[in-house]
Structures are given as C-alpha cells and as structure tokens.
Design an enzyme around this catalytic site. Structure first.
Site, mmCIF file in Angstrom:
data_model
loop_
_atom_site.group_PDB
_atom_site.id
_atom_site.type_symbol
_atom_site.label_atom_id
_atom_site.label_comp_id
_atom_site.label_asym_id
_atom_site.label_seq_id
_atom_site.Cartn_x
_atom_site.Cartn_y
_atom_site.Cartn_z
ATOM 1 N N CYS A 282 37.171 40.610 35.925
ATOM 2 C CA CYS A 282 35.620 40.363 36.336
ATOM 3 C C CYS A 282 35.141 40.888 37.500
ATOM 4 C CB CYS A 282 36.102 38.564 36.133
ATOM 5 S SG CYS A 282 36.111 37.751 37.017
ATOM 6 N N HIS A 330 34.450 33.316 38.310
ATOM 7 C CA HIS A 330 34.085 34.394 37.600
ATOM 8 C C HIS A 330 32.890 35.124 38.319
ATOM 9 C CE1 HIS A 330 34.168 36.429 34.005
ATOM 10 N NE2 HIS A 330 32.906 36.322 33.425
ATOM 11 N N HIS A 342 30.044 41.494 31.751
ATOM 12 C CA HIS A 342 31.219 40.712 32.185
ATOM 13 C C HIS A 342 31.943 40.938 31.458
ATOM 14 C CE1 HIS A 342 30.754 36.781 30.119
ATOM 15 N NE2 HIS A 342 31.062 38.256 29.255
#
Length: 371
Positions: A282, A330, A342
């Site tokens: 990510c 994240h 993402h």
C-alpha cells in the site's frame, strides 16, 4: 451447509483466533467493521430445507471474514515495521559509506602530515642536530641573526600548527571510526527487526491462506460478496455524513501526476515490501506515485501519517493520502468523487475502492506548498 462442514469452519476460525493471539500480542485494532446487515445476506438456495441453515452459514462466513481481516491487518502492520526497518537500513548503510570515505581521507591527510613532520626533523638533523634557536645564537652576522629570528618564529609557528593539525586529524579519525561502529550496531539491530517482522508477516498470511483454502468455491464466492457488502456499507455510512458535498475535485499539477501514476498500476498484484514496478504494497504504491510526481515522501503509511501535513477530510483533494485504521497500517490515494486507489492486501491487486470503505484515521497532503 452440513454439520461436518460447519465443524470445519468453526475449527478453522478457532485456529485462526489462536494464531492471531500468539502471533501479534498487544495488536490494537480500530473500530470493528459494522455487523452484517441481515437483509444483505445471500439468497437462500431453492433446494435448502431450512432458512436457518443458510443464515448460520452466513454467520460463520462473516466470522471468517472478520478473522481474515484481522490477519491481513496484522500482516499490514508487520509490513510497515519491515519497510521502516528497510528504510533505516538504507540510511544507515549510506552513513557508513560516508564515514568510511572520511576515514580514508583522514588517514591520507594524517600520512601527509607525518611526512611533513618527518621532513622537518630531517632538516634539523642536516643542520647538525641543533635546534634553530641554538644555531641563531652561534651566528656571527648581525643581519643573519635578525633574519634568522624571523625564520625561527615562522618555523616554531609552523611546527606548532603541524602538530595541532595532526592531533585534530587523529581525533577526527577516532570519532569517525566510533560513529561507523555505532551505525553497524544499528544495522545489525535493524536486521533483527526486519527478520522478526518478516516472520510475523509470513505467519499471518499463511494462516489467512490456510483458512481460505478450507472453503469450497461457493463459500469463497459468498465470502467475497460479504467483503464487498461490508465495504459498501462502510462507504455508504461515510457518504451519508455529507462529506462528499464539501470535497473539492481541484488537484494540483503534482497531484494529477501522482494520481495518474497510481491508477496506471491498477491490476498489478499486491506484494508486501514491494515498491514496483510490477508489484506494490500500500505505501509502496503511494510513495512511488509521489516520487513519479517529483516529490519524495516517507516510505511507510505510519511515517506518512507522522511526517506529512494533515488536512481535514472535507478539504481532501486528488493526490492526498488517506490513512486508515487507528494504527495507520494502511494507506490509499484519493482520486476524486469519493473514490481512492490502493493496494489492498495479499491475494488482491491494485484497485479503486470507496474512500470511506475502511475506518479513516486521517488525511495527509504531500504537496502543501502547491496550494
């Protein structure tokens, strides 16, 4: 679903719970995903004899979904730790290289100073071994005496300066060597942190994959549907707050470049620790996207949260980074219209998703100076 199958699922969930507790002690999670909407469960199989069996099956799958979410989030947190250790290792290695260069240069300088000192000693020896002051006193020529007095002062000053420079150079070499040893100790400690983080990542992913492997194909499909439904509910809740009405779609030139890079990676696999060009995690995706736009930002989602400028969600613009979960484990990039891009988790690819499909910790802006 038969009792035997439910038993397999229940046992699998129990094993995953145990692995989660043993593998990530002290891991804190943000607000849990809202419970499933009973009305959103899969339609009963026409051949089913009792609707209770279908509901129970969905409840079991929802438990599996939550356990998978926890496992992959724990893996994401460990990935952030691994990436942070990797980034520190790069910096410390570069520092060791710089120190080694200084040590080489310092030794060369010290050798030169020693040669000069040796030359001065040899010159004194050729003068009969007498110090300059003694030779001056023995001079019969008054003019030579006066000229010699000036030379003596110059020689004394030069000798004193030479000895002082040798002392400083030797001290600098000792400091460089100690700094290099300290950096090497840090590198070794970082190596252990990376190794431990890698083990945690692999344990979490292995447990998640094992759990998913226990499911039949039909159950995997329903599990994927439950995941989409959970994300859709979270996104709907986020949008119902009216936040989209206040969002601006005006991006900076750099922001547009970053978004263009990130969205061009759609479809590429997630790989923990990867920064492209073929796979990403990510924060690898977001850091490389902004690097492509000409701005270097921190490597991990936690460091991005800590060091980049924070902005209100209502002021979010394309290119800004959305940090998720309470532990900042994240990150995604906002692309506009309530959507972000993402790299989700192992087994998934870079994709678009609702910006509010996960609990938002906050938003950071890599290019605040472009306002």
């Amino acid at each position: 679903m038969g009792a035997g199958k439910r038993g397999v699922l229940t046992a699998a969930v129990t094993v995953v719970c145990a692995v989660t507790v043993l593998a990530v002690p002290g891991t804190a999670f943000a607000a849990p995903t809202p419970p499933p909407d009973p009305g959103a469960t899969a339609s009963p199989d026409p051949g089913a004899t009792a609707s209770v069996t279908v509901v129970t099956s969905d409840v079991e799958l929802e438990a599996v979904r939550k356990k998978l979410e926890k496992l992959y989030r724990a893996a994401a947190k460990a990935t952030d730790e691994y990436n942070a250790a990797e980034e520190k290792a790069r910096q410390q290695t570069a520092q060791v290289v710089r120190l080694a260069k200084k040590i080489v240069e310092g030794r060369e300088k010290l050798d030169d100073l020693k040669d000069r000192a040796g030359a001065a000693a040899a010159a004194q020896y050729r003068g009969g071994g007498l110090p300059p002051e003694a030779r001056l006193v023995l001079s019969d020529d008054p003019q030579d005496f006066l000229d010699g007095a000036g030379r003596v002062r110059q020689e004394q000053h030069a000798t004193k300066g030479l000895l002082g420079e040798m002392t400083r150079t030797q001290r600098d070499l000792e400091e460089y060597a100690e700094d290099a040893r300290e950096q090497m100790r840090k590198l070794e400690a970082g190596r252990k942190v990376k190794a431990a983080a890698q083990q945690r990542i692999e344990r979490q992913i292995e447990a998640a994959e094992k759990l998913e492997a226990e499911l039949e194909q039909e159950e995997k499909e329903r599990l994927a549907r439950l995941e989409r439904q959970a994300a859709a509910r979270a996104q709907a809740t986020w949008l119902s707050s009216g936040v989209l009405d206040e969002l601006t779609s005006k991006a900076t030139a750099q922001g547009r470049e970053a978004v263009a890079y990130a969205t061009a990676q759609i479809g590429k696999p997630y790989q923990w620790g990867a920064e492209g060009p073929n796979t990403f995690d990510c924060s690898g995706l977001t850091s490389q996207a902004w690097l492509a736009a000409g701005t270097t930002i921190p490597r991990t989602s936690q460091m991005q949260w800590q060091h980049l400028k924070r902005v209100d969600v209502k002021d979010m613009r394309p290119g800004d980074l959305i940090i998720y979960w309470a532990d900042a484990s994240h990150v995604g990039m906002y692309v506009g219209d309530g959507v972000m891009v993402h790299a989700p988790r192992p087994g998934r690819t870079v994709t678009l998703a609702g910006a509010g499909s996960m609990p938002i910790l906050g938003v950071v802006r890599p290019d605040p100076a472009a306002e």
